[in-house]
Design a protein around this motif. Structure first.
Motif, PDB file in Angstrom:
ATOM      1  N   TRP A 165       8.199  -9.642  -0.467  1.00 38.13           N
ATOM      2  CA  TRP A 165       6.933  -9.476  -1.172  1.00 38.13           C
ATOM      3  C   TRP A 165       6.672 -10.640  -2.115  1.00 38.13           C
ATOM      4  O   TRP A 165       5.535 -11.117  -2.228  1.00 38.13           O
ATOM      5  CB  TRP A 165       6.913  -8.159  -1.945  1.00 38.13           C
ATOM      6  N   CYS A 169       3.489 -13.215  -1.970  1.00 33.34           N
ATOM      7  CA  CYS A 169       2.620 -13.510  -3.119  1.00 33.34           C
ATOM      8  C   CYS A 169       2.532 -15.009  -3.377  1.00 33.34           C
ATOM      9  O   CYS A 169       1.465 -15.529  -3.723  1.00 33.34           O
ATOM     10  CB  CYS A 169       3.135 -12.789  -4.371  1.00 33.34           C
ATOM     11  N   LEU A 206      -1.154  -7.124  -3.926  1.00 29.88           N
ATOM     12  CA  LEU A 206       0.198  -7.487  -3.501  1.00 29.88           C
ATOM     13  C   LEU A 206       1.190  -7.397  -4.653  1.00 29.88           C
ATOM     14  O   LEU A 206       2.317  -6.918  -4.482  1.00 29.88           O
ATOM     15  CB  LEU A 206       0.196  -8.902  -2.924  1.00 29.88           C
ATOM     16  N   GLN A 210       4.357  -4.939  -4.876  1.00 24.70           N
ATOM     17  CA  GLN A 210       5.694  -5.473  -5.143  1.00 24.70           C
ATOM     18  C   GLN A 210       6.339  -4.755  -6.315  1.00 24.70           C
ATOM     19  O   GLN A 210       7.513  -4.367  -6.250  1.00 24.70           O
ATOM     20  CB  GLN A 210       5.607  -6.971  -5.430  1.00 24.70           C
ATOM     21  N   PRO A 412       9.171  -5.831   3.102  1.00 26.01           N
ATOM     22  CA  PRO A 412       8.240  -6.312   4.133  1.00 26.01           C
ATOM     23  C   PRO A 412       8.946  -7.008   5.265  1.00 26.01           C
ATOM     24  O   PRO A 412      10.009  -7.526   5.110  1.00 26.01           O
ATOM     25  CB  PRO A 412       7.335  -7.265   3.338  1.00 26.01           C
TER      26      PRO A 412
END
Length: 412
Positions: A165, A169, A206, A210, A412
């Protein structure tokens, strides 16, 4: 200024240093505040802090756009090839003297550059966050290796150290910076400005995901204490989040085309016109410059009306789904779900009031900023709720996965 001068990288180093200095302030505060915390807790706190600062950046970006400061410095990344408007004082003064109400003034240049400084600072924090996660991930893999052969297969990385994550980002904020450059060099091209707004909203989502999914192991979930809707409402929350994102895109299209005042009354568009003449084809033509059609002709007023009315119709759909979900949660037996319902109802009411005030009060700046902030907050809240709740699984799948696999299911 020619097209070749729109991008001048000479002030990049100074801009990066300014962003690093801005990022050092909240980072130092966080390290002092959490000096007794574990590394996982610090990473989680930094994700939350970066999400809050990204929300602030979105609101300040809206202020930059609504104050007509998007071209306050007509080149990128600096201002007339300087790292600040101080070094471009003479050029800005000449532009302001030639056009006192034009896009380049001393005030607008400072607003635009402050927005760039803040964006660079957020990018620096996201870079630090990605570095921390990759470092923790590497340390865990190294400590898992035995002293001698044979080496077993590496197990799943705990959720709080998974770098996926944070890396996403970091890539996302780089793309967002590229869209920021295109916003300037393409002279507020409506499609680019709208995508830039969506990119900021997406980055906020996002970071919220996270922070929610990468809780330090063994700690309770903060969103659950706030009152997450639960897995039974997950499809409805997902649908509402998609509708809100679509509505944000429509709102950005309204704002970037300056179509807010195409309708000046409510519930009618204009006095005596419940369904005015509209040109949806021209209004939603993406490949065109600001205020123009693709062939270069001026955008007709009917196109602006179509843009405005599309946003109104979308608002009816979003508020309808939001009201249904809020009522469902308010009638739930779980106190956390009832809290979630009250929170959704409050956000929806605030968005309705600020949206109406934009129309009937002639688009006041505080109301327009509050409307953008409310939309960003709703996306953040729905994203956090979805990320905080585990995906529903069958009992057999859960037993087969085992506890280690369930720990890594959210990476992810």
């Amino acid at each position: 200024m020619t097209a070749a001068d729109l991008i001048d990288l000479r002030p990049v180093l100074w801009l990066l240093l300014t962003g690093a200095a801005l990022a050092a302030l909240p980072l130092t505060w966080l390290l002092r505040r959490h000096r007794q915390a574990s590394p996982a807790q610090r990473r989680h706190a930094l994700a939350l802090l970066t999400a809050v600062l990204t929300f602030d950046l979105i609101v300040f970006g809206a202020y930059t756009r609504l104050s007509d400061s998007g071209l306050g410095c007509p080149d990128w990344p600096g201002c007339y090839a300087s790292a600040s408007p101080v070094g471009a004082h003479a050029q800005i003064g000449q532009a302001q003297q030639a056009h006192p109400t034009g896009p380049v003034t001393h005030r607008k240049a400072w607003i635009e550059m402050i927005h760039r400084y803040l964006a660079t600072g957020v990018g620096a924090l996201i870079t630090v966050l990605a570095f921390w996660h990759w470092r923790a991930w590497w340390q865990q893999r190294r400590h898992r290796r035995p002293a001698g052969p044979p080496a077993p297969e590496p197990g799943p990385v705990p959720t709080d150290a998974a770098p996926g994550w944070a890396t996403l980002c970091l890539v996302w904020v780089g793309l967002q910076g590229a869209f920021g450059a295109l916003t300037v060099t393409m002279k507020l091209y409506p499609a680019i400005v709208t995508l830039h707004l969506l990119g900021g909203i997406g980055l906020l989502a996002l970071l919220c995901v996270q922070a929610a999914r990468q809780q330090p192991l063994g700690q309770p979930s903060r969103p659950a204490r706030v009152g997450a809707p639960g897995t039974t409402c997950r499809p409805a929350v997902q649908a509402l989040l998609l509708l809100v994102i679509a509505q944000v895109m429509l709102g950005g299209w309204v704002s970037t085309n300056y179509a807010v005042l195409a309708c000046d009354s409510f519930p009618h568009c204009r006095a005596g016109e419940a369904w005015p003449v509209m040109d949806f084809a021209a209004g939603f033509e993406w490949r065109r410059e600001l205020g123009r059609q693709s062939g270069g002709e001026f955008l007709p007023f009917e196109a602006l009306t179509a843009i405005h009315m599309a946003h109104r119709l979308g608002a009816v759909l979003v508020l309808g789904v939001l009201a249904w979900l809020s009522l469902h949660l308010l009638n739930a037996p779980d106190p956390g779900q009832r809290r979630a319902g009250r929170c959704l109802a409050a956000l929806g009411s605030a968005q309705l009031l600020t949206g109406l005030s934009n129309v009937v009060l002639d688009w006041p700046l505080p109301s327009a900023l509050a409307h953008t902030a409310g939309a960003a907050l709703m996306v953040a809240l729905l994203s956090t709720w979805l990320a905080a709740q585990p995906r529903p699984q069958g009992l057999g799948r859960q037993l087969a996965a085992g506890p280690a696999a369930r720990v890594s299911a959210d990476t992810p």
